[in-house]
Design a protein around this motif. Sequence first.
Motif, mmCIF file in Angstrom:
data_model
loop_
_atom_site.group_PDB
_atom_site.id
_atom_site.type_symbol
_atom_site.label_atom_id
_atom_site.label_comp_id
_atom_site.label_asym_id
_atom_site.label_seq_id
_atom_site.Cartn_x
_atom_site.Cartn_y
_atom_site.Cartn_z
ATOM 1 N N ILE A 76 -3.760 -13.557 9.996
ATOM 2 C CA ILE A 76 -4.765 -14.571 10.273
ATOM 3 C C ILE A 76 -4.075 -15.833 10.793
ATOM 4 O O ILE A 76 -3.459 -16.578 10.025
ATOM 5 C CB ILE A 76 -5.584 -14.900 9.008
ATOM 6 C CG1 ILE A 76 -6.003 -13.612 8.276
ATOM 7 C CG2 ILE A 76 -6.811 -15.712 9.380
ATOM 8 C CD1 ILE A 76 -6.540 -13.859 6.880
ATOM 9 N N LYS A 77 -4.170 -16.056 12.062
ATOM 10 C CA LYS A 77 -3.501 -17.211 12.661
ATOM 11 C C LYS A 77 -4.154 -18.510 12.204
ATOM 12 O O LYS A 77 -5.370 -18.629 12.175
ATOM 13 C CB LYS A 77 -3.538 -17.102 14.186
ATOM 14 C CG LYS A 77 -2.685 -15.964 14.733
ATOM 15 C CD LYS A 77 -2.649 -15.967 16.258
ATOM 16 C CE LYS A 77 -1.751 -14.845 16.775
ATOM 17 N NZ LYS A 77 -1.697 -14.830 18.264
ATOM 18 N N ASN A 93 -8.043 -16.108 2.477
ATOM 19 C CA ASN A 93 -9.215 -15.229 2.528
ATOM 20 C C ASN A 93 -9.840 -14.991 1.159
ATOM 21 O O ASN A 93 -10.961 -14.506 1.056
ATOM 22 C CB ASN A 93 -8.843 -13.878 3.137
ATOM 23 C CG ASN A 93 -7.736 -13.169 2.374
ATOM 24 O OD1 ASN A 93 -6.566 -13.539 2.509
ATOM 25 N ND2 ASN A 93 -8.076 -12.181 1.578
ATOM 26 N N GLN A 96 -11.216 -16.628 12.847
ATOM 27 C CA GLN A 96 -10.406 -15.463 12.488
ATOM 28 C C GLN A 96 -10.337 -15.267 10.979
ATOM 29 O O GLN A 96 -10.191 -14.142 10.494
ATOM 30 C CB GLN A 96 -9.003 -15.559 13.087
ATOM 31 C CG GLN A 96 -8.251 -16.846 12.801
ATOM 32 C CD GLN A 96 -8.417 -17.877 13.897
ATOM 33 O OE1 GLN A 96 -9.500 -18.034 14.462
ATOM 34 N NE2 GLN A 96 -7.328 -18.586 14.214
ATOM 35 N N GLN A 131 -13.647 -13.649 10.065
ATOM 36 C CA GLN A 131 -13.620 -12.244 10.469
ATOM 37 C C GLN A 131 -12.762 -11.424 9.523
ATOM 38 O O GLN A 131 -13.077 -10.258 9.233
ATOM 39 C CB GLN A 131 -13.087 -12.115 11.895
ATOM 40 C CG GLN A 131 -13.044 -10.678 12.428
ATOM 41 C CD GLN A 131 -14.398 -10.005 12.383
ATOM 42 O OE1 GLN A 131 -15.382 -10.553 12.879
ATOM 43 N NE2 GLN A 131 -14.482 -8.806 11.809
ATOM 44 N N ALA A 132 -11.677 -12.015 9.011
ATOM 45 C CA ALA A 132 -10.810 -11.295 8.077
ATOM 46 C C ALA A 132 -11.588 -10.896 6.826
ATOM 47 O O ALA A 132 -11.469 -9.761 6.342
ATOM 48 C CB ALA A 132 -9.611 -12.158 7.699
#
Length: 494
Positions: free
Chosen positions: A458-459, A466, A477, A480-481
């Motif tokens: 995850i940039k 998360n 991102q 989305q993770a």
Amino acid sequence: MGYLLCVFLTVLPSVFSLPYFMNGRPRGGMVGVPVLSERPHTEPQEQWISQRLDHYNDADLRTWQQRYYIDDSHYIAGGPVFLNIGGEGPLNSKWLMAETTWIQYAMKYGALCLLVEHRYYGKSHPTVDVSTDSLQYLSSEQALADLAYFRNYIGEKLNITNNKWIAFGGSYSGNLAAWFRIKYPHLVDGAVATSAPVLAKLNFTEYLEVVRDSLASSKAGEACNKNIQAAVIDMQKKLQTTEGEKLLQNIFQVCGPINSTELKDVQNFHSLVSGNFEGVVQYNRDNREFEGAVGTNITLDTLCDIMVDESIGDPLHRYAAVNTLMLQTYQTKCLDISYDNMIQEMRQNSWNSSAAEGGKQWVYQTCTEFGYYQTSDAINQPFGHNFPLSFSLQQCQDIYGKQFNQTTLTAGIKSTNTNYGGLGLKTNNVVFPNGSIDPWHALGITQDVSQSVTAIYIKGTAHCANMYPEKADDLPQLKQARKTIEILIGKWIQ
């Protein structure tokens, strides 16, 4: 480093001999008390299970009581069982009541939620104290055997043996989640191993390299690192004169006179002030305010803005200004650089001591099976080379005994990687989320191992990001993770 929602720092207006960031673990442990939503809650009660002190010696019949919690408020009969593994800090029942990511998954899939405390942390005391002799039963292998026994016990007690089981963990407990799947695949069907440094390594030089790269990604850019480097060089020069020592004592608010002939104090000094940056980078912009963490408004941009602010003075005074900010934030009266004070505090054996809140136990694990030493030995980083590997290894011997040397630790690290596989681990149904800002990703799985052992890199996010509840300003991102993990869990429990 531990449910490792990954930080909580105890704040008292005092002087601490122990760093508030030591070997990647914040002082006070890894888990705070989360903020609860407004929906009605019934707080789960403490429960206890008798565990064997030594799972690998059949002649040793001694037992101890391990703490755990159960929440069935989301459970639908026949649904999955979510096992959240405690790490190097105490647990709190409110982690079953707060709407963190794993609880949101539980709501979606109708899961029974279990929270299990790690031996030697929190209230789970296997021995009468935390002396070196007592700590011999503290290891990841013993902890995994605890989990296996717990899984079988609860499975039979609640008639959930044949349900699908998913393990969760972050940081060190992320390791345990993955390793539980590896070592006991018949007991757990999948694992979410967040920010898990599965490769044990003696000299973790990559840590400061990632800190360097993360600081360079700030609004200040590479100027941040250049000014840190200039400040450290100036520090080294100032330590060569009595006048310079007095200046450093004043601007860094050191608790007592600086004596540059005391090498360990000097090494500790450099380590502590670099730690100001390490801790902030490791948890940069993570949703830590949710768990009552202190200093959540301090980001790598905050520190780098100071480091490029010419109105403060030269780079050395800016470096000291960062230290002042951290002292004020954690309400610490002064910076105690005394190596002997730190060691004496870490040598305390009582469960009521400051060392036993988890710091002594975690450092013991690094001295026996993991290493993970965030040294200054990397060539290309801005913090100088003033706290080398020898500084960390000396602490092992000074705290626990001369037998804890580089030879024995190297053997322990080799055994750890042989036992679990390191970066070459073989398993399935495991996902490894890692953040690019988090220095620990350098020892983790950041590329897919196979179709069923996946990495989520995850940039722009940091340690265990998360696992925290979603915020409106979370990066796309990161959002989305969380969704990808949810989908993977759904596949595993089919």
